[in-house]
Design a protein around this motif. Structure first.
Motif, PDB file in Angstrom:
ATOM      1  N   ASP A 134       1.157   3.750  -1.872  1.00 68.58           N
ATOM      2  CA  ASP A 134       0.504   2.979  -2.923  1.00 68.58           C
ATOM      3  C   ASP A 134       0.885   1.522  -2.750  1.00 68.58           C
ATOM      4  OD1 ASP A 134      -0.823   5.051  -4.139  1.00 68.58           O
ATOM      5  OD2 ASP A 134       0.780   5.498  -5.542  1.00 68.58           O
ATOM      6  N   VAL A 135      -0.097   0.675  -2.515  1.00 68.26           N
ATOM      7  CA  VAL A 135       0.138  -0.736  -2.242  1.00 68.26           C
ATOM      8  C   VAL A 135       0.372  -1.479  -3.550  1.00 68.26           C
ATOM      9  CG1 VAL A 135      -0.841  -2.818  -1.239  1.00 68.26           C
ATOM     10  CG2 VAL A 135      -1.269  -0.607  -0.169  1.00 68.26           C
ATOM     11  N   ILE A 136       1.395  -2.331  -3.542  1.00 68.02           N
ATOM     12  CA  ILE A 136       1.730  -3.133  -4.708  1.00 68.02           C
ATOM     13  C   ILE A 136       1.351  -4.576  -4.396  1.00 68.02           C
ATOM     14  CG2 ILE A 136       3.614  -3.930  -6.178  1.00 68.02           C
ATOM     15  CD1 ILE A 136       5.007  -1.239  -5.383  1.00 68.02           C
ATOM     16  N   PRO A 137       0.498  -5.190  -5.213  1.00 66.03           N
ATOM     17  CA  PRO A 137       0.072  -6.558  -4.931  1.00 66.03           C
ATOM     18  C   PRO A 137       1.244  -7.543  -5.049  1.00 66.03           C
ATOM     19  CG  PRO A 137      -1.057  -5.679  -6.866  1.00 66.03           C
ATOM     20  CD  PRO A 137      -0.135  -4.630  -6.388  1.00 66.03           C
ATOM     21  N   THR A 138       1.273  -8.513  -4.144  1.00 66.58           N
ATOM     22  CA  THR A 138       2.286  -9.569  -4.181  1.00 66.58           C
ATOM     23  C   THR A 138       1.609 -10.921  -4.043  1.00 66.58           C
ATOM     24  OG1 THR A 138       2.621  -9.540  -1.784  1.00 66.58           O
ATOM     25  CG2 THR A 138       4.006  -8.059  -3.089  1.00 66.58           C
ATOM     26  N   ASP A 139       2.335 -11.965  -4.400  1.00 65.31           N
ATOM     27  CA  ASP A 139       1.813 -13.322  -4.261  1.00 65.31           C
ATOM     28  C   ASP A 139       2.112 -13.911  -2.892  1.00 65.31           C
ATOM     29  OD1 ASP A 139       0.839 -13.248  -6.818  1.00 65.31           O
ATOM     30  OD2 ASP A 139       2.569 -14.243  -7.707  1.00 65.31           O
ATOM     31  N   THR A 140       2.827 -13.156  -2.059  1.00 65.15           N
ATOM     32  CA  THR A 140       3.214 -13.641  -0.741  1.00 65.15           C
ATOM     33  C   THR A 140       2.484 -12.832   0.327  1.00 65.15           C
ATOM     34  OG1 THR A 140       5.068 -12.103  -0.572  1.00 65.15           O
ATOM     35  CG2 THR A 140       5.493 -14.221  -1.638  1.00 65.15           C
ATOM     36  N   ASP A 141       2.838 -13.085   1.585  1.00 66.38           N
ATOM     37  CA  ASP A 141       2.246 -12.336   2.695  1.00 66.38           C
ATOM     38  C   ASP A 141       2.964 -11.011   2.932  1.00 66.38           C
ATOM     39  OD1 ASP A 141       0.348 -14.246   3.151  1.00 66.38           O
ATOM     40  OD2 ASP A 141       1.553 -15.321   4.642  1.00 66.38           O
ATOM     41  N   ALA A 142       3.976 -10.724   2.133  1.00 67.94           N
ATOM     42  CA  ALA A 142       4.725  -9.480   2.296  1.00 67.94           C
ATOM     43  C   ALA A 142       3.850  -8.281   1.950  1.00 67.94           C
ATOM     44  CB  ALA A 142       5.963  -9.481   1.416  1.00 67.94           C
ATOM     45  N   LEU A 143       4.135  -7.170   2.605  1.00 70.41           N
ATOM     46  CA  LEU A 143       3.448  -5.912   2.315  1.00 70.41           C
ATOM     47  C   LEU A 143       4.434  -5.023   1.569  1.00 70.41           C
ATOM     48  CD1 LEU A 143       1.089  -3.906   2.679  1.00 70.41           C
ATOM     49  CD2 LEU A 143       2.142  -3.227   4.841  1.00 70.41           C
ATOM     50  N   CYS A 144       4.126  -4.733   0.322  1.00 67.93           N
ATOM     51  CA  CYS A 144       4.974  -3.852  -0.497  1.00 67.93           C
ATOM     52  C   CYS A 144       4.178  -2.600  -0.826  1.00 67.93           C
ATOM     53  CB  CYS A 144       5.402  -4.537  -1.790  1.00 67.93           C
ATOM     54  SG  CYS A 144       6.530  -5.914  -1.541  1.00 67.93           S
ATOM     55  N   TYR A 145       4.828  -1.464  -0.639  1.00 73.02           N
ATOM     56  CA  TYR A 145       4.169  -0.199  -0.942  1.00 73.02           C
ATOM     57  C   TYR A 145       5.193   0.817  -1.428  1.00 73.02           C
ATOM     58  CZ  TYR A 145       5.762   0.873   3.796  1.00 73.02           C
ATOM     59  OH  TYR A 145       6.527   1.042   4.919  1.00 73.02           O
ATOM     60  N   TYR A 146       4.693   1.774  -2.170  1.00 74.13           N
ATOM     61  CA  TYR A 146       5.508   2.848  -2.716  1.00 74.13           C
ATOM     62  C   TYR A 146       5.119   4.125  -1.994  1.00 74.13           C
ATOM     63  CZ  TYR A 146       7.476   6.107  -6.092  1.00 74.13           C
ATOM     64  OH  TYR A 146       8.197   7.120  -6.679  1.00 74.13           O
ATOM     65  N   LEU A 147       6.094   4.746  -1.317  1.00 78.22           N
ATOM     66  CA  LEU A 147       5.845   6.021  -0.637  1.00 78.22           C
ATOM     67  C   LEU A 147       5.978   7.138  -1.663  1.00 78.22           C
ATOM     68  CD1 LEU A 147       7.820   5.376   2.607  1.00 78.22           C
ATOM     69  CD2 LEU A 147       5.536   6.330   2.548  1.00 78.22           C
ATOM     70  N   LEU A 148       4.871   7.740  -2.024  1.00 73.72           N
ATOM     71  CA  LEU A 148       4.862   8.751  -3.069  1.00 73.72           C
ATOM     72  C   LEU A 148       5.757   9.940  -2.741  1.00 73.72           C
ATOM     73  CD1 LEU A 148       2.909   7.797  -5.233  1.00 73.72           C
ATOM     74  CD2 LEU A 148       1.407   9.658  -4.640  1.00 73.72           C
ATOM     75  N   GLU A 149       5.632  10.479  -1.537  1.00 69.23           N
ATOM     76  CA  GLU A 149       6.355  11.695  -1.169  1.00 69.23           C
ATOM     77  C   GLU A 149       7.861  11.469  -1.034  1.00 69.23           C
ATOM     78  OE1 GLU A 149       2.155  12.059  -0.136  1.00 69.23           O
ATOM     79  OE2 GLU A 149       3.646  10.541   0.310  1.00 69.23           O
ATOM     80  N   LEU A 150       8.267  10.251  -0.709  1.00 69.42           N
ATOM     81  CA  LEU A 150       9.685   9.960  -0.517  1.00 69.42           C
ATOM     82  C   LEU A 150      10.311   9.267  -1.720  1.00 69.42           C
ATOM     83  CD1 LEU A 150       9.628   8.636   3.147  1.00 69.42           C
ATOM     84  CD2 LEU A 150       9.989  10.962   2.339  1.00 69.42           C
ATOM     85  N   ASP A 151       9.499   8.895  -2.712  1.00 65.63           N
ATOM     86  CA  ASP A 151       9.965   8.186  -3.886  1.00 65.63           C
ATOM     87  C   ASP A 151      10.714   6.925  -3.468  1.00 65.63           C
ATOM     88  OD1 ASP A 151      10.272   7.719  -6.588  1.00 65.63           O
ATOM     89  OD2 ASP A 151      12.166   8.809  -6.712  1.00 65.63           O
ATOM     90  N   ARG A 152      10.084   6.148  -2.586  1.00 67.97           N
ATOM     91  CA  ARG A 152      10.710   4.950  -2.032  1.00 67.97           C
ATOM     92  C   ARG A 152       9.769   3.751  -2.145  1.00 67.97           C
ATOM     93  NH1 ARG A 152      14.514   7.406  -2.230  1.00 67.97           N
ATOM     94  NH2 ARG A 152      15.893   8.194  -0.649  1.00 67.97           N
ATOM     95  N   LEU A 153      10.338   2.626  -2.511  1.00 67.46           N
ATOM     96  CA  LEU A 153       9.616   1.364  -2.527  1.00 67.46           C
ATOM     97  C   LEU A 153      10.037   0.592  -1.291  1.00 67.46           C
ATOM     98  CD1 LEU A 153       7.820  -0.724  -3.990  1.00 67.46           C
ATOM     99  CD2 LEU A 153       9.912  -1.581  -5.059  1.00 67.46           C
ATOM    100  N   ARG A 154       9.071   0.103  -0.531  1.00 66.54           N
ATOM    101  CA  ARG A 154       9.346  -0.666   0.689  1.00 66.54           C
ATOM    102  C   ARG A 154       8.614  -1.992   0.587  1.00 66.54           C
ATOM    103  NH1 ARG A 154      12.803   2.721   2.716  1.00 66.54           N
ATOM    104  NH2 ARG A 154      12.158   4.361   4.109  1.00 66.54           N
ATOM    105  N   CYS A 155       9.297  -3.054   0.944  1.00 71.26           N
ATOM    106  CA  CYS A 155       8.676  -4.369   1.085  1.00 71.26           C
ATOM    107  C   CYS A 155       9.023  -4.882   2.469  1.00 71.26           C
ATOM    108  CB  CYS A 155       9.176  -5.342   0.020  1.00 71.26           C
ATOM    109  SG  CYS A 155       8.416  -5.081  -1.579  1.00 71.26           S
ATOM    110  N   MET A 156       8.008  -5.324   3.179  1.00 72.66           N
ATOM    111  CA  MET A 156       8.182  -5.813   4.536  1.00 72.66           C
ATOM    112  C   MET A 156       7.572  -7.192   4.660  1.00 72.66           C
ATOM    113  SD  MET A 156       7.243  -2.419   6.645  1.00 72.66           S
ATOM    114  CE  MET A 156       8.641  -1.605   7.356  1.00 72.66           C
ATOM    115  N   ASN A 157       8.272  -8.055   5.347  1.00 67.03           N
ATOM    116  CA  ASN A 157       7.793  -9.407   5.590  1.00 67.03           C
ATOM    117  C   ASN A 157       7.085  -9.486   6.925  1.00 67.03           C
ATOM    118  OD1 ASN A 157       8.870 -10.548   3.211  1.00 67.03           O
ATOM    119  ND2 ASN A 157      10.892 -10.534   4.147  1.00 67.03           N
ATOM    120  N   PRO A 158       6.082 -10.353   7.019  1.00 66.59           N
ATOM    121  CA  PRO A 158       5.412 -10.513   8.313  1.00 66.59           C
ATOM    122  C   PRO A 158       6.279 -11.275   9.307  1.00 66.59           C
ATOM    123  CG  PRO A 158       4.342 -11.860   6.625  1.00 66.59           C
ATOM    124  CD  PRO A 158       5.450 -11.118   5.981  1.00 66.59           C
TER     125      PRO A 158
END
Length: 158
Positions: A134-158
């Motif tokens: 599940d993609v979480i909108p951000t104001d930056t170029d980072a990609l943030c998403y929530y992995l449903l099956e792992l119950d994990r939030l990940r944010c990655m920078n370009p």
């Protein structure tokens, strides 16, 4: 009766124009990621007296993607690459299927019995697994998403 019909026609016209605008807006919204652009993150996992450093990378090149992982604990390293295909993508959600897994060594860097949280994450990266991001909108170029099956939030920078 003529006034009711005119009001109904005006309402239907305004509703259809609004619907067309919403469809055009949803089509023109950009994807939450840049195609063929690498995203990276780094994490430290504290396990008793040891620290495991994990560097994760994600590159999405439609219709596939690669997740690369480097784990380092002391002098030991383990590299993993997970090839995934995009099953379904939208502005707010990506469904991916694990197609290929390659690891540098099958030896674990830590005792999995005492770190069940990390073990659970690894068990989901099996061939054929379907993961929902599940993609979480951000104001930056980072990609943030929530992995449903792992119950994990990940944010990655370009």
């Amino acid at each position: 009766m003529n006034i009711d019909r005119t009001a109904w026609l005006h309402g239907a016209t305004i509703a259809s124009i609004l619907l067309v605008c919403l469809v055009i807006l949803s089509i023109t919204l950009p994807r939450p990621y840049i195609n063929s652009h690498p995203y990276r993150s780094e994490a430290n996992h504290y396990m008793g007296h040891d620290i495991m450093v994990a560097k994760e990378g994600l590159t999405i090149s439609e219709p596939s993607a690669v997740i690369s992982l480097l784990e380092r604990m002391g002098d030991n390293e383990r590299h993993a690459a997970v090839g995934i295909s995009l099953v379904d993508t939208s502005r707010w959600r990506m469904k991916v299927k694990v197609e290929d897994i390659q690891v540098s060594t099958h030896e674990e860097l830590f005792d999995v019995r005492h770190n069940s949280e990390l073990l659970f994450s690894r068990q989901y990266f099996r061939l054929g697994s379907i993961l929902t991001l599940d993609v979480i909108p951000t104001d930056t170029d980072a990609l943030c998403y929530y992995l449903l099956e792992l119950d994990r939030l990940r944010c990655m920078n370009p």
